[in-house]
Design an enzyme around this catalytic site. Structure first.
Site, PDB file in Angstrom:
ATOM      1  N   PHE A 242       0.832  -1.198   0.000  1.00  0.00           N
ATOM      2  CA  PHE A 242       0.000   0.000   0.000  1.00  0.00           C
ATOM      3  C   PHE A 242       0.865   1.245   0.000  1.00  0.00           C
ATOM      4  O   PHE A 242       1.884   1.311   0.708  1.00  0.00           O
ATOM      5  CB  PHE A 242      -0.953   0.001   1.188  1.00  0.00           C
ATOM      6  CG  PHE A 242      -2.043  -1.029   1.090  1.00  0.00           C
ATOM      7  CD1 PHE A 242      -3.217  -0.743   0.411  1.00  0.00           C
ATOM      8  CD2 PHE A 242      -1.869  -2.284   1.646  1.00  0.00           C
ATOM      9  CE1 PHE A 242      -4.226  -1.697   0.308  1.00  0.00           C
ATOM     10  CE2 PHE A 242      -2.867  -3.245   1.542  1.00  0.00           C
ATOM     11  CZ  PHE A 242      -4.055  -2.954   0.866  1.00  0.00           C
ATOM     12  N   GLU A 243       0.431   2.234  -0.750  1.00  0.00           N
ATOM     13  CA  GLU A 243       1.252   3.406  -1.058  1.00  0.00           C
ATOM     14  C   GLU A 243       1.878   4.069   0.167  1.00  0.00           C
ATOM     15  O   GLU A 243       3.028   4.483   0.117  1.00  0.00           O
ATOM     16  CB  GLU A 243       0.393   4.430  -1.801  1.00  0.00           C
ATOM     17  CG  GLU A 243       1.149   5.666  -2.227  1.00  0.00           C
ATOM     18  CD  GLU A 243       0.281   6.619  -3.009  1.00  0.00           C
ATOM     19  OE1 GLU A 243      -0.958   6.462  -3.006  1.00  0.00           O
ATOM     20  OE2 GLU A 243       0.851   7.530  -3.635  1.00  0.00           O
ATOM     21  N   PHE A 244       1.146   4.165   1.264  1.00  0.00           N
ATOM     22  CA  PHE A 244       1.662   4.965   2.374  1.00  0.00           C
ATOM     23  C   PHE A 244       2.473   4.174   3.391  1.00  0.00           C
ATOM     24  O   PHE A 244       2.829   4.693   4.438  1.00  0.00           O
ATOM     25  CB  PHE A 244       0.546   5.791   2.999  1.00  0.00           C
ATOM     26  CG  PHE A 244       0.106   6.899   2.098  1.00  0.00           C
ATOM     27  CD1 PHE A 244       0.855   8.059   1.997  1.00  0.00           C
ATOM     28  CD2 PHE A 244      -0.996   6.765   1.277  1.00  0.00           C
ATOM     29  CE1 PHE A 244       0.494   9.078   1.131  1.00  0.00           C
ATOM     30  CE2 PHE A 244      -1.367   7.779   0.406  1.00  0.00           C
ATOM     31  CZ  PHE A 244      -0.617   8.936   0.327  1.00  0.00           C
TER      32      PHE A 244
ATOM     33  N   ASN B   9       2.126  11.829  -6.272  1.00  0.00           N
ATOM     34  CA  ASN B   9       2.232  11.791  -4.802  1.00  0.00           C
ATOM     35  C   ASN B   9       3.679  11.699  -4.343  1.00  0.00           C
ATOM     36  O   ASN B   9       4.124  12.465  -3.486  1.00  0.00           O
ATOM     37  CB  ASN B   9       1.479  10.569  -4.249  1.00  0.00           C
ATOM     38  CG  ASN B   9       0.010  10.873  -4.003  1.00  0.00           C
ATOM     39  OD1 ASN B   9      -0.446  12.003  -4.217  1.00  0.00           O
ATOM     40  ND2 ASN B   9      -0.735   9.869  -3.584  1.00  0.00           N
TER      41      ASN B   9
END
Lengths: 255, 325, 325, 255
Positions: free
Chosen positions: A52-54, B133
């Site tokens: 997951f990205e974070f 991002n």
């Protein structure tokens, strides 16, 4: 398909899930990819490594994450770091699959999630790249999950937010993007599409249940290449549907 | 080392690394009690026209009590680094944003941001510079390192780069094209954490998003925290300190400070509240009514918590295994 | 973007980021039991002529049981990234080092390294390329990021830069001179940790030096660990995993693996042993005698621990508040 | 000084300690700087923020660290990170003082710890930069701790490992080094030296007890500038010595 025993979202989740291989790393975004990954872990790919990205790596998707940063995205994970560690891991070539979405896609798999019309005087201002551009730049294979109509499948996107094969063969490498990376599949309610190995143009690989090749082409704003043998996807199995409904999304957050 | 391409986008926050060093030199090294409420922190450290950033992912650890106060005080013509859901939407709804270094503003599963559409399509947001991002996080990292840029292979070949302020150069070692992302030094950073002491030494539970990078890229840094802990507790586990005190200007105690967003291990996201915003934000009138009810008609975060209600807040805690403690 | 200066030093480890990606693509994502002893790890993953690196600070977390095995197996013509005390001295003493990306090799309070002097002044170490400590760590970070270089203001204006492989360019954003450090991708990285599971998920206590960066910059990574823990314990605290399993090729259980170096919270440095080395290393003969006694005459780490003696090892533990557990 | 009641090491520790200001950040290296910092914390600078290269920030120096990475360097610290966080913090301008050593120093405070003779055919191969170059590049003020003789204080160092003022006024800025940073003091058994504000050349500020200006100049391989009023340092006070001997280095590791 309204009369069928499953809805289009369920169909797309099951189709995407089947594309997920066991013992691979997959960069998972919000929505359908999360459900597909959870379904895959509970069926054919128990060792799918969700990223997951974070910061969450290798979470057990027992509960469905509602967003890419919340606790379920690193529930009993193998590592919990931050966005840069994750994207740098992708940039280093450790992430096999990445999932993408967008408002427009073109024959080379370029995606637009930034703007409809002119950037500086937009007709519709869209949410923007988010992590999309990073996923599309660094993951080995990207899989786009799209609604399917000729407003979305266009000859030329208004804005290239996330790189597909850009202008065609060799263009990614020429731009400095990683050798051998790029778009792999497009999953829609009508079909599963891929890319021609040489031409890098979108090619129809399989139709969804009860969908004809003609329907797919009619709903696509450009000419599709056709695979030699276009298969028809089997519908979601009762097992897949019951796991999806009674376990993965038991709170009916998405389906 | 050849420059292959220049992004057309403006550098919304020009920077000078030596000025940044001089500014950092002037920040106190002493352990000073920095506790204050939202009103004081926002009025003392945020000015109209400032370039600000919020650190969060989606609605996780969203510094909402601080953002609500910015809206209440009407700090305007803000330039903002944009990756967010609810809190940036609220700033846009209040018409306080003049320019965006944009990466994602939307309501995730609830669709597009109507506030973003209205503000950008009307031209009230005058500039949208595009990034990914990670690119924004790397720009913070460059500032945190005290260097003018960081290289990346993100954004290459796309309109995202064309409408950014990045440059593509020929790597002088290997000869391949590589994108250079300019450092992004914030006038003010806003970060909500799980725990901090009165001096600003802060801990975050679980994944850390880009908190470390943004904290170090901020000239002025406002921390809001679920709880204030004694410094002795900080010293027992120094490896847990993600944000050291000398970076911090204000420490605001804000239980449920992320509501309607979530704090991992403490409370869940308030889904009905997010849905209520998704509905209200469709039209200007209902948007205004929402802002009146949840921000303008209230004096502070405590009144906001009273409005949401003890019972509801306890429900959100109870949704977390272990009951949010 | 003008190139102002090229360091004269050779790039001892030329790199291609796409080759690195291809290599990383080929590493298994599956959870595979990677436990093996020093002998197997060194013979399987280190070749003559490899470029290797050890992660440590001074003698802290020094992967000594692995380095001893490298000496025992006589892996030669090694190229090494040099920031170390005892373990690099031992490699030099054994005549296994052909080239150095050099930052610091010495005995700290005990003075110069006589082994470094003998090997470099004799020309047996054929190349010394100069860097600062942080520059080497940033070079690992560049590799860990998957980018060709990182910028820094270190090394500017000095002979350290002149005798490095860095380049000075004109920052295309601000116009000032800035040094670019080329990525350093190791053939093999060696890291000693406090805890790891059988798959390689690893935890380190206290400060982390440059372990995260070097682990991610290594094509092949050998972890030695004070203890092997169940994966369930890793999953309970995922934020403690500094090195995720997919980076790791071998997990070697090596209690007191850092001896005579220290492991924080577990055991202290063996000062008399370090002093004994400082004395022995002055002359070639006494150096050889030391190597015979502590490495060549022993078959493995267990025999080394037997030689040091249970009692002494317990003393080193007892020096740590809490007795090293 | 052999007859005096303290040894040269103790003198240098006390002299360096007095230069440490309360409520400042100081990058502390192995050896004398550690003892000086510990002594300062126990005397006039209880709030001195010690920063150690490999990650310790704000440790309480109750026990003397034996090396820059061991547990005492982050004992009850405010933060424990890694080398890059620390050096990047210095690069960002947060570290006020840094301590350096070397085999040679020149009138502009350039330091050599790399090699005596030619780099590629060295007479003596020295340990190398280590963190020295980073400290000398990024800290606002650097303080060199040196033995004092004309072999060490030379007109021109064989190799500039760590930047002082390089070739003189403006040279650091021209090279791209941070504006306003640079050498501040040199502490030796014979003297405390500084740098002329305009010329950036080494200037004699104070002599150690029982040392004459002539002795200092005789032991310096280049002409020193002389401050208008050259003071004489008071000897270490009994209080300083007892704290140093009975507390800071009670195990007599260094002194």
């Amino acid at each position: 398909m309204t009369t069928s025993s499953y809805n289009p979202t369920e169909l797309m989740i099951c189709t995407a899930s089947r594309l997920m291989e066991d013992n691979t790393t997959a960069f998972i975004g919000t929505g359908i990819p999360m459900l597909a990954a959870a379904l895959a872990q509970k069926t054919h790919a128990p060792n799918l490594v969700s990223i997951f990205e974070f910061g969450g790596t290798g979470a057990l998707l027992e509960d469905l994450p509602l967003a890419v940063g919340e606790r379920r995205s690193f529930h009993r994970a193998l590592a919990a770091s931050g966005i840069l560690d994750v994207v740098e891991t992708a940039q280093r070539g450790f992430i096999d699959y990445g999932f993408l979405g967008g408002a427009q896609i073109d024959p080379y798999g370029n995606l637009n999630s930034t703007v409809i019309g002119d950037h500086d005087a937009p007709k519709v201002r869209l949410p923007g790249s988010g992590g999309g551009n990073d996923v599309g730049s660094h993951c080995w294979h990207t899989i786009a999950i799209m609604q399917h109509d000729s407003r979305r499948f266009v000859p030329r996107v208004d804005f290239i937010t996330t790189p597909g094969y850009l202008t065609g063969p060799g263009a990614r490498e020429e731009a400095g993007l990683p050798r051998g990376s790029g778009p792999y599949r497009v999953v829609t309610p009508l079909a599963v599409l891929g890319y021609h190995p040489q031409e890098k143009r979108m090619i129809l690989l399989a139709t969804q249940p009860d969908v004809s090749v003609e329907q797919v082409q009619e709903n696509t704003g450009f000419e599709l290449l056709l695979a030699e043998n276009i298969s028809q996807n089997p519908p979601p199995s009762p097992a897949e549907l019951s796991i999806l409904r009674d376990d993965v999304d038991r709170d009916r957050f998405y389906i | 080392m050849k420059i292959i391409q220049d992004g057309n986008g403006p550098l919304l926050q020009p920077f000078d690394l030596d000025d940044f060093r001089d500014f950092n030199r002037s920040k106190p090294r002493a352990l000073v009690d920095k506790r204050m409420n939202e009103a004081e922190a926002v009025s003392r450290f945020i000015n109209n026209g400032d370039y600000i950033g919020t650190e969060l992912y989606g609605t996780v650890r969203c510094p909402q009590s601080l953002v609500n106060e910015i809206v209440r005080q009407g700090k305007k013509e803000l330039r903002v680094a944009g990756q967010g859901v609810y809190e940036l939407d609220i700033l846009l709804a209040a018409g306080l944003v003049k320019a965006l270094d944009h990466t994602y503003i939307g309501l995730e599963v609830y669709g597009l941001s109507h506030c973003l559409r209205r503000e950008v399509e009307s031209g009230r947001v005058e500039q949208c510079v595009e990034w990914s991002n990670a690119a924004i996080a790397w720009r913070f990292k460059a500032a945190a390192m005290g260097v003018p840029f960081l290289p990346t292979r993100s954004m290459l070949g796309t309109d995202t780069l064309k409408y950014s302020a990045a440059k593509v150069v020929e790597d002088p070692f290997g000869g391949q094209p590589i994108a250079l992302l300019p450092a992004l030094i914030l006038d003010v950073g806003l970060i909500h954490v799980h725990r901090a002491d009165r001096y600003g030494n802060a801990q975050i539970e679980g994944i850390s998003g880009f908190a470390e990078e943004m904290a170090r890229a901020s000239k002025r840094l406002i921390i809001s925290t679920e709880e204030i802990i004694p410094t002795g507790q900080i010293r027992e586990h120094p490896e847990k300190t993600l944000i050291p005190y000398y970076l911090v200007d204000a420490v605001v105690e804000a239980p449920f400070g992320s509501h309607p967003g979530e704090m991992c291990y403490r409370y869940e996201r308030d889904e009905p509240q997010i849905k209520a915003w998704a509905r209200a934000s469709r039209e200007p009138e209902s948007t205004q009514a929402y802002l009146d009810r949840y921000i303008y008609d209230l004096n502070d975060h405590q009144e906001y918590l009273n409005l949401i209600g003890e019972e509801r807040l306890q429900e959100l805690q109870a949704m977390v295994p272990g009951g949010g403690k």
